[in-house]
Structure formats: structure tokens, C-alpha cells
Design an enzyme around this catalytic site. Structure first.
Site, PDB file in Angstrom:
ATOM      1  N   ASP A  41       0.865  -1.183   0.000  1.00  0.00           N
ATOM      2  CA  ASP A  41       0.000   0.000   0.000  1.00  0.00           C
ATOM      3  C   ASP A  41       0.905   1.238   0.000  1.00  0.00           C
ATOM      4  O   ASP A  41       1.763   1.378   0.887  1.00  0.00           O
ATOM      5  CB  ASP A  41      -0.851  -0.047   1.276  1.00  0.00           C
ATOM      6  N   ILE A  42       0.711   2.115  -0.940  1.00  0.00           N
ATOM      7  CA  ILE A  42       1.609   3.262  -1.069  1.00  0.00           C
ATOM      8  C   ILE A  42       1.542   4.200   0.144  1.00  0.00           C
ATOM      9  O   ILE A  42       2.518   4.874   0.463  1.00  0.00           O
ATOM     10  CB  ILE A  42       1.348   4.019  -2.392  1.00  0.00           C
ATOM     11  N   GLY A  88      -9.238   5.233  -5.450  1.00  0.00           N
ATOM     12  CA  GLY A  88      -7.946   4.572  -5.630  1.00  0.00           C
ATOM     13  C   GLY A  88      -6.850   5.133  -4.741  1.00  0.00           C
ATOM     14  O   GLY A  88      -7.054   5.397  -3.550  1.00  0.00           O
ATOM     15  N   VAL A  89      -5.666   5.320  -5.330  1.00  0.00           N
ATOM     16  CA  VAL A  89      -4.509   5.842  -4.607  1.00  0.00           C
ATOM     17  C   VAL A  89      -4.833   7.220  -4.019  1.00  0.00           C
ATOM     18  O   VAL A  89      -4.505   7.516  -2.864  1.00  0.00           O
ATOM     19  CB  VAL A  89      -3.302   5.955  -5.575  1.00  0.00           C
ATOM     20  N   ASP A  90      -5.460   8.051  -4.813  1.00  0.00           N
ATOM     21  CA  ASP A  90      -5.807   9.419  -4.417  1.00  0.00           C
ATOM     22  C   ASP A  90      -6.670   9.417  -3.144  1.00  0.00           C
ATOM     23  O   ASP A  90      -6.381  10.138  -2.165  1.00  0.00           O
ATOM     24  CB  ASP A  90      -6.577  10.045  -5.594  1.00  0.00           C
ATOM     25  N   SER A 147      -2.249   5.483 -13.766  1.00  0.00           N
ATOM     26  CA  SER A 147      -3.244   5.275 -14.848  1.00  0.00           C
ATOM     27  C   SER A 147      -3.751   3.840 -15.003  1.00  0.00           C
ATOM     28  O   SER A 147      -4.568   3.584 -15.876  1.00  0.00           O
ATOM     29  CB  SER A 147      -2.719   5.745 -16.222  1.00  0.00           C
ATOM     30  N   GLY A 189      -5.588   2.038 -12.919  1.00  0.00           N
ATOM     31  CA  GLY A 189      -6.816   1.747 -12.181  1.00  0.00           C
ATOM     32  C   GLY A 189      -8.012   2.332 -12.909  1.00  0.00           C
ATOM     33  O   GLY A 189      -8.396   1.882 -13.993  1.00  0.00           O
ATOM     34  N   VAL A 190      -8.560   3.382 -12.314  1.00  0.00           N
ATOM     35  CA  VAL A 190      -9.725   4.069 -12.885  1.00  0.00           C
ATOM     36  C   VAL A 190      -9.459   4.491 -14.341  1.00  0.00           C
ATOM     37  O   VAL A 190     -10.375   4.460 -15.181  1.00  0.00           O
ATOM     38  CB  VAL A 190     -10.057   5.310 -12.027  1.00  0.00           C
ATOM     39  N   TYR A 191      -8.216   4.811 -14.661  1.00  0.00           N
ATOM     40  CA  TYR A 191      -7.887   5.299 -16.014  1.00  0.00           C
ATOM     41  C   TYR A 191      -7.559   4.180 -17.012  1.00  0.00           C
ATOM     42  O   TYR A 191      -7.218   4.455 -18.172  1.00  0.00           O
ATOM     43  CB  TYR A 191      -6.758   6.343 -15.944  1.00  0.00           C
TER      44      TYR A 191
HETATM   45  N1  AR6 Z   1      -1.407   1.631  -2.908  1.00  0.00           N
HETATM   46  C1  AR6 Z   1      -0.825   1.267  -4.066  1.00  0.00           C
HETATM   47  N2  AR6 Z   1      -1.504   1.082  -5.221  1.00  0.00           N
HETATM   48  C2  AR6 Z   1      -2.841   1.273  -5.176  1.00  0.00           C
HETATM   49  C3  AR6 Z   1      -3.543   1.667  -4.001  1.00  0.00           C
HETATM   50  C4  AR6 Z   1      -2.753   1.853  -2.824  1.00  0.00           C
HETATM   51  N3  AR6 Z   1      -3.310   2.204  -1.660  1.00  0.00           N
HETATM   52  N4  AR6 Z   1      -4.870   1.793  -4.312  1.00  0.00           N
HETATM   53  C5  AR6 Z   1      -5.007   1.487  -5.609  1.00  0.00           C
HETATM   54  N5  AR6 Z   1      -3.796   1.156  -6.145  1.00  0.00           N
HETATM   55  P1  AR6 Z   1      -5.923   4.543  -9.485  1.00  0.00           P
HETATM   56  P2  AR6 Z   1      -5.479   6.020 -12.021  1.00  0.00           P
HETATM   57  C6  AR6 Z   1      -3.444   0.775  -7.527  1.00  0.00           C
HETATM   58  O1  AR6 Z   1      -7.330   4.255  -9.880  1.00  0.00           O
HETATM   59  O2  AR6 Z   1      -5.781   4.820 -12.842  1.00  0.00           O
HETATM   60  C7  AR6 Z   1      -8.741   8.491  -8.773  1.00  0.00           C
HETATM   61  O3  AR6 Z   1     -10.117   8.572  -8.555  1.00  0.00           O
HETATM   62  C8  AR6 Z   1      -4.570   0.358  -8.442  1.00  0.00           C
HETATM   63  O4  AR6 Z   1      -4.833  -1.039  -8.269  1.00  0.00           O
HETATM   64  O5  AR6 Z   1      -5.640   4.966  -8.100  1.00  0.00           O
HETATM   65  O6  AR6 Z   1      -4.285   6.867 -12.377  1.00  0.00           O
HETATM   66  C9  AR6 Z   1      -8.122   9.822  -9.085  1.00  0.00           C
HETATM   67  O7  AR6 Z   1      -8.730  10.880  -8.381  1.00  0.00           O
HETATM   68  C10 AR6 Z   1      -3.984   0.661  -9.816  1.00  0.00           C
HETATM   69  O8  AR6 Z   1      -3.139  -0.400 -10.265  1.00  0.00           O
HETATM   70  O9  AR6 Z   1      -5.278   5.690 -10.444  1.00  0.00           O
HETATM   71  C11 AR6 Z   1      -8.330   9.946 -10.575  1.00  0.00           C
HETATM   72  O10 AR6 Z   1      -9.629  10.412 -10.869  1.00  0.00           O
HETATM   73  C12 AR6 Z   1      -3.103   1.887  -9.563  1.00  0.00           C
HETATM   74  O11 AR6 Z   1      -2.914   1.937  -8.149  1.00  0.00           O
HETATM   75  C13 AR6 Z   1      -8.197   8.534 -11.069  1.00  0.00           C
HETATM   76  O12 AR6 Z   1      -8.517   7.706  -9.953  1.00  0.00           O
HETATM   77  C14 AR6 Z   1      -3.679   3.216 -10.044  1.00  0.00           C
HETATM   78  O13 AR6 Z   1      -5.088   3.229  -9.828  1.00  0.00           O
HETATM   79  C15 AR6 Z   1      -6.792   8.200 -11.484  1.00  0.00           C
HETATM   80  O14 AR6 Z   1      -6.781   6.912 -12.053  1.00  0.00           O
END
Ligand code: AR6
Length: 171
Positions: A9-10, A31-33, A121, A123-125
């Protein structure tokens, strides 16, 4: 520069700077944000709001990066970057590469020696993991930076395995 892969977990990384996969509003999301704002506390959002009221009135464009405090996270800074949404009809890989390059440039200017990145990018992207891993690793490896250690934090074993394969393919 040393490149390290970890599954985890980051928000739990003890590094100088943690990179956030943000959106251009800088005001949070899932997600991460979501995890970073939840665990880091309101100080991060307060600095993001101040950035929106000053330098980034129109939001942070994709491919760029900006730092705030890390609040209660075990890091000194959060570097917010906005990945591109994956598209099958348009090649946006230069924007994804730019996220890594610009985040490292911000980290270098802060004097951060250790930086943790998520797989931006993917995850959601919706960016395909193998392609995202190749772009992330080649960009970081080629970046001229004073950062000493880059840690990719992969959220599950499948993502970790994809990054491991991509690193091996690079030799
Ligand atoms: N630690 C490490 N990796 C993680 C964690 C965590 N706690 N949580 C998720 N991931 P994403 P994006 C992974 O969706 O695709 C947000 O709503 C996840 O499995 O966080 O760049 C923002 O506000 C995936 O592999 O980011 C933007 O609107 C990776 O992190 C949008 O999502 C990225 O997933 C950005 O989308």
C-alpha cells in the site's frame, strides 16, 4: 539510481516522497488518491485547494506534477501527478512517461532521495498493466535525476508479477 519493486500500500511507505495518481482537479478521488487523502489527513487537501486558487486555477494538466505536504503519512511530501486516461484510438504514452519524468524532477528539486510510485493510470484510467509497467520502468531508468531510490508499489501480486517481468525484459 536503484529501482525496487514491492507489493503493498503506497500510503504505508517510509520514503521522502510518495507520488499520487491524482486527477486534474487535485481535490481527491478514489484509488490511490482517496487512500492518500484519507490517511494523510486534511492538510494535504488544504494545500491542494491553495494550488487551485493560485498556480493551477484551471487544474493540473495530465503529465504534470506538483508537491504538497504529506500530512500524517510517513513521508515528507506527496507529489501529485495526473495520468492520462487510456485510449485505444489515441497514443497518450508520452503523457504517462511525462508523469514519471516530471514527478522525479519535482522530487529532485525538493531534495528527495527516495520516491515511491504507484502504477499510474492502471486503475480508474484503465491503462493495460504490462504497457504501463514498460513505460514506467523505461522512463524512470532513463531519467537524469538526483533521486537515489525509486520504489514501485504494486497493489496486488498480479501487478507485482507484471512489473517484475517488465524489469527482467529490460535486462
Ligand atoms: N497503494 C498502491 N496502489 C494502489 C492503491 C494503494 N493504496 N490503491 C489502488 N492502487 P488509481 P489512475 C493501484 O485508480 O488509474 C482516482 O479517482 C490500483 O490497483 O488509483 O491513475 C483519481 O482521483 C492501480 O493499479 O489511479 C483519478 O480520478 C493503480 O494503483 C483517477 O482515480 C492506479 O489506480 C486516477 O486513475
Amino acid at each position: 539510481m536503484k529501482i525496487e519493486l514491492v507489493e503493498g500500500d503506497i500510503t504505508e511507505q517510509r520514503v521522502d516522497a510518495v507520488v499520487n495518481a491524482a486527477n486534474s482537479s487535485l481535490l481527491g478521488g478514489g484509488g490511490v488518491d482517496g487512500a492518500i487523502h484519507r490517511k494523510g489527513g486534511p492538510e494535504i487537501l488544504a494545500e491542494c485547494r491553495a494550488l487551485r486558487a493560485s498556480r493551477y486555477g484551471g487544474g493540473l494538466p495530465a503529465g504534470q506534477a506538483v508537491a504538497t505536504t504529506a500530512g500524517r503519512l510517513p513521508a515528507r511530501w506527496v507529489i501529485h501527478t495526473v495520468g492520462p486516461v487510456f485510449s485505444r484510438s489515441e497514443d497518450r504514452s508520452h503523457l504517462l512517461a511525462s508523469c514519471y519524468r516530471e514527478s522525479l524532477a519535482v522530487a529532485g528539486s525538493l531534495g528527495a532521495a527516495t520516491v515511491a510510485f504507484p502504477a499510474i493510470s492502471t486503475g480508474v484510467y484503465r491503462w493495460p498493466m504490462a504497457d504501463a509497467a514498460r513505460i514506467a520502468l523505461t522512463t524512470v531508468r532513463q531519467a537524469g535525476t538526483a533521486v537515489e531510490e525509486v520504489r514501485f508499489v504494486l497493489f496486488n501480486s498480479a501487478a507485482y508479477a507484471v512489473f517484475e517481468d517488465a524489469l527482467r525484459d529490460m535486462g
